[in-house]
Design an enzyme around this catalytic site. Structure first.
Site, PDB file in Angstrom:
ATOM      1  N   HIS A 125      -7.707  -5.354  -0.747  1.00  0.00           N
ATOM      2  CA  HIS A 125      -6.440  -4.624  -0.669  1.00  0.00           C
ATOM      3  C   HIS A 125      -5.410  -5.470   0.079  1.00  0.00           C
ATOM      4  CE1 HIS A 125      -3.893  -1.169  -0.899  1.00  0.00           C
ATOM      5  NE2 HIS A 125      -3.977  -0.833   0.383  1.00  0.00           N
ATOM      6  N   SER A 141       0.836  -1.204   0.000  1.00  0.00           N
ATOM      7  CA  SER A 141       0.000   0.000   0.000  1.00  0.00           C
ATOM      8  C   SER A 141       0.874   1.258   0.000  1.00  0.00           C
ATOM      9  CB  SER A 141      -0.961  -0.046   1.195  1.00  0.00           C
ATOM     10  OG  SER A 141      -1.930   0.963   1.107  1.00  0.00           O
ATOM     11  N   ASP A 143      -0.111  -4.047  -4.087  1.00  0.00           N
ATOM     12  CA  ASP A 143      -1.270  -3.176  -4.252  1.00  0.00           C
ATOM     13  C   ASP A 143      -0.947  -1.744  -3.825  1.00  0.00           C
ATOM     14  OD1 ASP A 143      -3.832  -3.330  -5.416  1.00  0.00           O
ATOM     15  OD2 ASP A 143      -4.781  -3.086  -3.473  1.00  0.00           O
TER      16      ASP A 143
END
Length: 380
Positions: free
Chosen positions: A310, A209, A235
């Site tokens: 996610h 992230s 991601d």
């Protein structure tokens, strides 16, 4: 940008209004950089709370996980809690000699500190960078540590703990802090590469992230001739990052090789290919298999509903570490059904087992661990 991502970004901006960046010019990194400037807007004098318990973080239990939370964001605005980099950023080493309790590399800007902590320069070094609101090691960090320590060979696994600068609910502050932490990481890599304690040729940086963009900032800041060999981006975060401005987010020029795993593209994850190799399990979008709210409720893990797709990225990568051939992938995007355009051919393995492939790759995964599906399972 889809509607959900738009709503998330709008909510973040409204929440952050009293903490807009202003004209403070503290030298946080000992450099000539100045903080972003804008006007403050605040009805309540939050600055009066800057050195009170309101600036202390807490780890709150949420379902089976913990969230690091803080009442007032820690950043560079006048109303924010003050940043102290030596306190707010830590590099914590895990090896087979200390698998449970990591050893902090302290001070992280001093010659010999990595060696004293127990870093072995002959081993491969993995630097893992967590995402927003995670404590350290947190669920993702623990998953990555355990995966590498389960392998027969030895690794230096270093968790970059920046949780003090990424505490919930202050996402936009965390985005601003990405550049600061990226510069610290870049200086860390440069110093210990020069001393030989962490040879850069043995380095692999893995970010989840927002951590993906921290890895990016570190790579951007390295001097010519010094390059991160590989960044694996799990991601990469999308809210508050530009599709066009490559200078402020991950780009394929930030390391010799960048591979990306997309699992929530267009919501929390970046919606475009930005590496040398971009992998799209189950199309790379929500909902990933097993992330349907009804299934999560049935498994009594309903707390994962909000960011299940996610978070799937780091779970897939951790599995690939323990089983490098778990995720066969193809460059054929549409290989099933009456409208198929091509056949599934084994063109790469996603994750740890990937070796310098270039392009876009597609695959399917299972709905629970172990997630990997063999080629035969994917084509039937």
């Amino acid at each position: 940008m889809n509607i959900l991502s738009f709503l998330i970004t709008t909510g973040v901006n409204i929440l952050y209004t009293p903490f807009a960046e202003n004209a403070r010019s503290e030298n946080l990194l000992g450099s000539n950089e100045r903080s972003i400037r804008a006007s403050d807007f605040s009805i309540f004098p939050f600055n009066l709370l800057r050195n009170t318990p309101a600036c202390s973080t807490l780890n709150l239990y949420f379902g089976d996980n913990f969230l690091k939370v803080i009442s007032i964001p820690r950043g560079s605005c006048s109303n924010c809690c003050p940043i102290k980099m030596s306190r707010d950023v830590k590099f914590v080493l895990y090896t087979k000699n200390n698998p449970e309790n990591g050893i902090t590399i302290h001070p992280y800007n001093e010659n010999g500190a990595a060696r004293r902590a127990g870093v072995n320069p002959e081993w491969k070094t993995i630097i893992y960078i967590h995402g927003f609101s995670e404590p350290s090691p947190g669920e993702s960090g623990r998953g990555i540590i355990d995966a590498y320590l389960a392998k027969p060979e030895n690794f230096n696994i270093i968790l970059l703990d920046w949780g003090e600068l990424a505490a919930f609910p202050w996402y936009r502050t965390a985005v601003y802090n990405v550049k600061l932490v990226g510069k610290v990481l870049g200086n860390f890599i440069k110093l210990f590469s020069q001393t030989g304690e962490i040879p850069i040729q043995n380095l692999h940086v893995v970010g989840f992230s927002l951590g993906s963009h921290i890895a990016s900032m570190a790579g951007k800041g390295l001097s010519s001739g010094l390059r991160i060999p590989r960044i694996t981006a799990l991601d990469p975060a999308f809210p508050e990052f530009s599709l066009q401005d490559r200078s402020k987010r991950l780009a394929e020029t930030d390391a010799d090789y960048i591979d990306v795993i997309h699992t929530d593209a267009g919501v929390f994850g970046f919606p475009a290919s930005i590496g040398h190799a971009d992998f799209y399990p189950n199309g790379g979008v929500a909902l990933q298999p097993g992330c349907q709210p009804s299934y999560l409720a049935q498994q009594r893990i309903a707390d994962q509903v909000f960011a299940c797709s996610h978070g799937r990225a780091w779970r897939l990568y951790a599995e690939s570490v323990t089983n490098p051939r778990a995720f066969p992938a193809t460059q054929c995007e549409n290989w099933k059904g009456s409208n198929k355009e091509c056949n599934f051919t084994l063109d790469a393995f996603m994750g740890f087992g990937n070796r310098d492939t270039v392009g876009q790759f597609f695959l399917q995964t299972g709905f629970k661990s172990p997630y990997g599906l063999a080629v035969k399972q994917q084509i039937r």
